[in-house]
Write an enzyme that holds these catalytic residues in place. Structure first.
Site, PDB file in Angstrom:
ATOM      1  N   THR A 135       0.842  -1.184   0.000  1.00 13.09           N
ATOM      2  CA  THR A 135       0.000   0.000   0.000  1.00 13.09           C
ATOM      3  C   THR A 135       0.877   1.233   0.000  1.00 13.09           C
ATOM      4  O   THR A 135       2.081   1.161   0.223  1.00 13.09           O
ATOM      5  CB  THR A 135      -0.910   0.043   1.239  1.00 13.09           C
ATOM      6  OG1 THR A 135      -0.102   0.329   2.388  1.00 13.09           O
ATOM      7  CG2 THR A 135      -1.640  -1.266   1.440  1.00 13.09           C
ATOM      8  N   SER A 137       1.054   3.471   2.139  1.00 15.41           N
ATOM      9  CA  SER A 137       1.488   3.881   3.471  1.00 15.41           C
ATOM     10  C   SER A 137       2.492   2.917   4.083  1.00 15.41           C
ATOM     11  O   SER A 137       3.147   3.248   5.055  1.00 15.41           O
ATOM     12  CB  SER A 137       0.286   3.990   4.408  1.00 15.41           C
ATOM     13  OG  SER A 137      -0.360   2.733   4.520  1.00 15.41           O
ATOM     14  N   CYS A 138       2.610   1.718   3.538  1.00 19.18           N
ATOM     15  CA  CYS A 138       3.513   0.740   4.136  1.00 19.18           C
ATOM     16  C   CYS A 138       4.045  -0.183   3.069  1.00 19.18           C
ATOM     17  O   CYS A 138       3.302  -0.921   2.448  1.00 19.18           O
ATOM     18  CB  CYS A 138       2.807  -0.071   5.218  1.00 19.18           C
ATOM     19  SG  CYS A 138       3.844  -1.350   5.944  1.00 19.18           S
ATOM     20  N   GLY A 139       5.364  -0.150   2.846  1.00 21.38           N
ATOM     21  CA  GLY A 139       5.951  -0.938   1.779  1.00 21.38           C
ATOM     22  C   GLY A 139       6.254  -2.360   2.144  1.00 21.38           C
ATOM     23  O   GLY A 139       6.654  -3.135   1.293  1.00 21.38           O
ATOM     24  N   CYS A 141       4.219  -4.252   4.603  1.00 17.40           N
ATOM     25  CA  CYS A 141       3.164  -4.804   5.454  1.00 17.40           C
ATOM     26  C   CYS A 141       2.843  -6.252   5.122  1.00 17.40           C
ATOM     27  O   CYS A 141       2.412  -6.997   5.986  1.00 17.40           O
ATOM     28  CB  CYS A 141       1.892  -3.961   5.316  1.00 17.40           C
ATOM     29  SG  CYS A 141       2.069  -2.266   5.887  1.00 17.40           S
TER      30      CYS A 141
END
Length: 298
Positions: A135, A137-139, A141
């Site tokens: 996503t 916001s988080c590479g 996750c």
């Protein structure tokens, strides 16, 4: 190439002595998925701002430990989607010192990029643990475990003798902000820039809805210009310093990472174990140096 920004209608409410309600146009940063394939096999999907997709893919492959030099990245083809192939009449573009083929397909959405690696380069594993959804916001996750996150870099940053004056660090966020053209329009993009410590020159700046994508684009630029490892440089980012950003810097051989906001505990741990200098809260006349402070001269 897809759109970087788009326009929409909004209702603007201003609460004052007399409340104002009116319709107006607003500019938004575009967020679209990019599927990265290697030799025709899907590796990852990331939500990104379109533009510099080849750099994004190249930087991502460095971060994942698939490649570590410009000569290992041969070409990239923008595909139309599942079942589509490159158009034989599409133009060949040259990017950087080595030719990088970017071919357009008919009915191309520019949201699928197929990368070809140089002969002899080991293809990434097709194991389910390596195919994860990213996503903006988080590479990391979706990775299977914390053990899968820590990659082994080809480059040793702990022995890098690069140093930088604290006064020079102080000016990096302003230089970064001054170059954020898309942010000026949308207010909704992260940015990363690479600076030459010796000259103070900004080598490259990239913006994206995902902070990790912005960094991958910067590293990908270095790949396409055959500049890895990035010794003697400092990476400035517009937001916080997460574990993944420290990891990407280490994988590219960057010795100094500076952020305008806070680092996470895991980011500090990785920076300390890797010998990277990590700075946070670089704002105005102050900054925090979390690791390897001897590189910052006062």
């Amino acid at each position: 190439m897809g759109r970087i920004t788009t326009r929409t209608r909004v209702t603007r409410i201003v609460l004052a002595d007399e409340t104002e309600v009116r319709q107006r146009a607003d500019v938004l940063a575009v967020e679209e998925p990019l599927e990265i394939r290697v030799a025709g096999t899907a590796l990852s999907v990331t939500m990104r701002t379109p533009g510099h997709d080849v750099e994004l893919a190249a930087g991502f492959l460095v971060s994942e430990g698939v490649i570590g030099a410009g000569e290992e990245f041969r070409s990239a083809i923008h595909c139309g989607g599942p079942g589509s192939g490159p158009s034989s009449s599409a133009p060949l573009l040259t990017i950087g010192p080595a030719p990088v083929g970017v071919l357009a397909a008919e009915a191309n959405t520019y949201n699928v990029l197929d990368v070809a690696l140089a002969a002899g380069v080991t293809l990434p594993s097709t194991d389910i643990a390596r195919n994860f959804y990213t996503t903006s916001s988080c590479g990391v996750c979706g990775t299977a475990s914390i053990d899968a996150i820590e990659k082994i870099s080809r480059y040793e940053v702990s022995s890098d003798e690069t140093s930088i004056a604290a006064t020079a660090v102080r000016g990096l966020p302003d230089a970064l902000r001054a170059g954020q053209a898309a942010f000026d329009k949308t207010g909704g993009l992260h940015a990363a820039a690479l600076f030459d410590v010796t000259t103070g020159e900004m080598l490259v700046l990239r913006e994206d809805v995902g902070r990790h994508n912005a960094v991958d684009k910067v590293i990908g630029w270095a790949v396409l210009h055959d500049r890895l490892p990035l010794r003697g440089t400092v990476l400035q980012v517009s937001g916080r310093a997460s574990f993944e950003l420290v990891q990407k810097a280490v994988m590219a051989g960057i010795p100094i990472l500076s952020a305008v906001s806070a680092p996470s505990s895991l980011a500090v741990e990785l920076a300390a174990s890797s010998g990277l200098t990590l700075l946070g809260f670089v704002r105005g006349a102050s900054m925090n140096v979390y690791t390897r402070p001897e590189r910052v001269m006062v």
